[in-house]
Design a protein around this motif. Sequence first.
Motif, PDB file in Angstrom:
ATOM      1  N   VAL A 149       0.830  -1.207   0.000  1.00 24.58           N
ATOM      2  CA  VAL A 149       0.000   0.000   0.000  1.00 24.58           C
ATOM      3  C   VAL A 149       0.857   1.247   0.000  1.00 24.58           C
ATOM      4  CG1 VAL A 149      -1.616   1.341   1.386  1.00 24.58           C
ATOM      5  CG2 VAL A 149      -2.021  -1.083   1.015  1.00 24.58           C
ATOM      6  N   ARG A 150       1.947   1.230   0.762  1.00 25.07           N
ATOM      7  CA  ARG A 150       2.825   2.399   0.770  1.00 25.07           C
ATOM      8  C   ARG A 150       3.465   2.611  -0.593  1.00 25.07           C
ATOM      9  NH1 ARG A 150       5.999   2.948   6.554  1.00 25.07           N
ATOM     10  NH2 ARG A 150       4.159   3.429   7.806  1.00 25.07           N
ATOM     11  N   LEU A 151       3.860   1.534  -1.245  1.00 24.94           N
ATOM     12  CA  LEU A 151       4.387   1.673  -2.602  1.00 24.94           C
ATOM     13  C   LEU A 151       3.332   2.244  -3.535  1.00 24.94           C
ATOM     14  CD1 LEU A 151       6.469  -1.608  -3.121  1.00 24.94           C
ATOM     15  CD2 LEU A 151       7.334   0.711  -2.798  1.00 24.94           C
ATOM     16  N   ALA A 152       2.100   1.773  -3.390  1.00 22.15           N
ATOM     17  CA  ALA A 152       1.019   2.262  -4.245  1.00 22.15           C
ATOM     18  C   ALA A 152       0.743   3.737  -3.980  1.00 22.15           C
ATOM     19  CB  ALA A 152      -0.249   1.429  -4.015  1.00 22.15           C
ATOM     20  N   MET A 153       0.779   4.145  -2.710  1.00 22.61           N
ATOM     21  CA  MET A 153       0.554   5.554  -2.376  1.00 22.61           C
ATOM     22  C   MET A 153       1.649   6.426  -2.960  1.00 22.61           C
ATOM     23  SD  MET A 153      -0.744   5.203   1.587  1.00 22.61           S
ATOM     24  CE  MET A 153      -0.702   6.988   1.815  1.00 22.61           C
ATOM     25  N   SER A 154       2.883   5.952  -2.891  1.00 22.92           N
ATOM     26  CA  SER A 154       3.995   6.704  -3.470  1.00 22.92           C
ATOM     27  C   SER A 154       3.831   6.844  -4.967  1.00 22.92           C
ATOM     28  CB  SER A 154       5.319   6.014  -3.129  1.00 22.92           C
ATOM     29  OG  SER A 154       6.401   6.662  -3.763  1.00 22.92           O
ATOM     30  N   TRP A 155       3.410   5.744  -5.625  1.00 23.73           N
ATOM     31  CA  TRP A 155       3.184   5.780  -7.070  1.00 23.73           C
ATOM     32  C   TRP A 155       2.058   6.744  -7.403  1.00 23.73           C
ATOM     33  CZ3 TRP A 155      -1.456   4.064  -9.290  1.00 23.73           C
ATOM     34  CH2 TRP A 155      -1.483   4.071 -10.682  1.00 23.73           C
TER      35      TRP A 155
END
Length: 330
Positions: A149-155
């Motif tokens: 989820v954190r990777l997705a938020m960063s993206w």
Amino acid sequence: MPGIWETNMNFSQWSRRLVKTIAVVLAVALPTALAISSADARVGGGFSSGSRGSRTFSAPPSTTTAPGSTSQFNRTFTQPGAGMNSAASAPARGGLFGRGGGFLGGLAAGFLGAGLLGMLFGGGLFGGLGGLSSILGLIIQIVLVVFVVRLAMSWWHRRNAPQAAYAGADAGAGPGPQTSYRSGLGGGFGFGANNAPLEIKPADYEAFERLLGDIQAAWSNEDVAKLHTLATPEMVSYFEKDLAENRARNAVNKTSNVKLLQGDLAEAWREGETDYATVAMRFALTDKTVDRNTGAIVAGSEQPGEITEVWTFARRPGSAWELSAIQQTN
């Protein structure tokens, strides 16, 4: 009786799945809430905001103070024009999480969707981790979900920010940063060799340092009238928006003990009758957010911290320097 046992077993499985779903939601929501509450509350809110004239979508040169790259603008009134590099308005593609999808982009999306559905209706992200009754499996699943989820938020953040034309920058961008003859802790700005298109003199550096402190003080006092004398209307509009959000939360941000530790010039140029100077600054300050009624600290602390940002100042004929942009460093 078998029907009763079957009903109880189904209810028990449903209950465990519900508990695990709630745990996943909390694991996703809690880091997000913490990230928002602990975000930089100082002037500018930790965003990259403002305009740098025709160089808004060109990266300023790196300096000794800020050797890395700068973040693209999250907030700017400037729109990519016909004379700017087309990369400024072209969507990013490919890469790990490019807008074109990318290998890890599709993998992460499929992994997250399949994992959450698996937790709701099946054996979790990985059935071999011990099943629904495995606490270790639950912990590992939560960690994996939070990571994805954190990777997705960063993206998502990168996707919705304006794309800066870092590659193939404007041919008229001028030379790189001036050589710093004095820098370091307590050294203030480095006085360069004045080989930039616009000569920046010692009095200009003193004005930049003074603006650093005055803007932080006006922000801390919520003095919008004072901010209008120190920054461009665009920057003041962002400050007013951030101050309104603080008031809505019944909070006020207080910055104090601002001290420039090191600074140097990245570039300086003239566009028409307007002078621009982009400088990297490393400074110390105490940054805390307090409850407007009780004065209790709700974010930040009394301990000073160090910040490195890249500020751009603009000056028109007969006027003093004023803040035109703030960029975060990577």
